[in-house]
Enzyme design. Sequence first.
Site, PDB file in Angstrom:
ATOM      1  N   CYS A 286       0.819  -1.221   0.000  1.00 40.78           N
ATOM      2  CA  CYS A 286       0.000   0.000   0.000  1.00 40.78           C
ATOM      3  C   CYS A 286       0.848   1.264   0.000  1.00 40.78           C
ATOM      4  O   CYS A 286       0.515   2.248  -0.678  1.00 40.78           O
ATOM      5  CB  CYS A 286      -0.959   0.005   1.192  1.00 40.78           C
TER       6      CYS A 286
ATOM      7  N   HIS B  56      -1.577   1.734   7.421  1.00 42.48           N
ATOM      8  CA  HIS B  56      -2.101   1.713   6.056  1.00 42.48           C
ATOM      9  C   HIS B  56      -2.158   3.137   5.512  1.00 42.48           C
ATOM     10  O   HIS B  56      -2.338   4.097   6.257  1.00 42.48           O
ATOM     11  CB  HIS B  56      -3.500   1.084   6.044  1.00 42.48           C
TER      12      HIS B  56
ATOM     13  N   ASP C 115      -8.266   3.941  -2.812  1.00 45.73           N
ATOM     14  CA  ASP C 115      -7.288   3.078  -2.168  1.00 45.73           C
ATOM     15  C   ASP C 115      -6.952   1.935  -3.118  1.00 45.73           C
ATOM     16  O   ASP C 115      -7.725   0.995  -3.283  1.00 45.73           O
ATOM     17  CB  ASP C 115      -7.862   2.539  -0.858  1.00 45.73           C
TER      18      ASP C 115
END
Length: 297
Positions: free
Chosen positions: A68, A107, A122
């Site tokens: 991520c 995250h 995302d």
Amino acid sequence: MNIQEYFARISYNKSHKDADLQTLTDIFQHHIQAIPFENLSMHCGEPIELDLQSTYNKIVRKNRGGWCLESNHLLFWALQELGYDTCILGGNSYEPAERAYTAEMNHILLKVVIKGDSYIVDAGFGGAYQSWQPLMLISGKDQPQTPGIFRFMEDNGTWFFEKVKRKHYIPEQSVPSTDTPELGNIRKIYTFTLEPRHIDDFQELNTYLQVSPDNILRKKSICSLQTTEGLYALVGWTFTEMKYNYMDDMDVVQITTLTDEEVEKTLKDKFNIVLENKLVPVNVRGLPPNLVDTLQF
């Protein structure tokens, strides 16, 4: 770094003159279907550097994926280049085994504002909880997409991201399975606030994830990619193909155990990845055996 080179990497050749929702959605879908969520570097002896040029070289020029911190950082740069009003946010992911959210931020996600409306974008969650379109930042509203129904809930400035569970049909099993059915039909994913972050806020996390022995990313070599029908996932030696909406409210899942040689071939054939260094596949047993939670990284 060049935006046209990035577009070539994600096979995007449409117009991008307008920083609107449709263009954002198109770029986002091309991104998640071209750039795998993967942590293979740490299982190849390669350090992961959290600076934009390193991430760009790895993903765009070396045809790799990233986790991520890398994938969303690259997307953040691209959206800024195109004139979008976007910022980085930090999230705390849900750990099913602990039945709790992580205490520390672990995250990265993006907020994009278009004509006064805020959207969460995302591209770096991977697996079966990866959204396929930007999600409007609104509390309590079901937002159906091909992977399932997503929802945000807001409580005193903290936002909770969740997904309605679906059943999974595995041909080798006679009875369809549901991920952790005893916990109800909602799968918690992560929490976040709207406090803008900078990529440097995640440098310590980037180092920790590469060295902490208790971290799931150290215990599993992972590569997943969204497809036009569902997703591919390679965890250790286990290759999974999931197709969404196989039947109403049910996804079909095919699971194959590979040899070391087949792992390398699968990375090339399914994920378009050719590694520079030798991969040592890892899949430590004793972690959540449930399929969907294995596909959630």
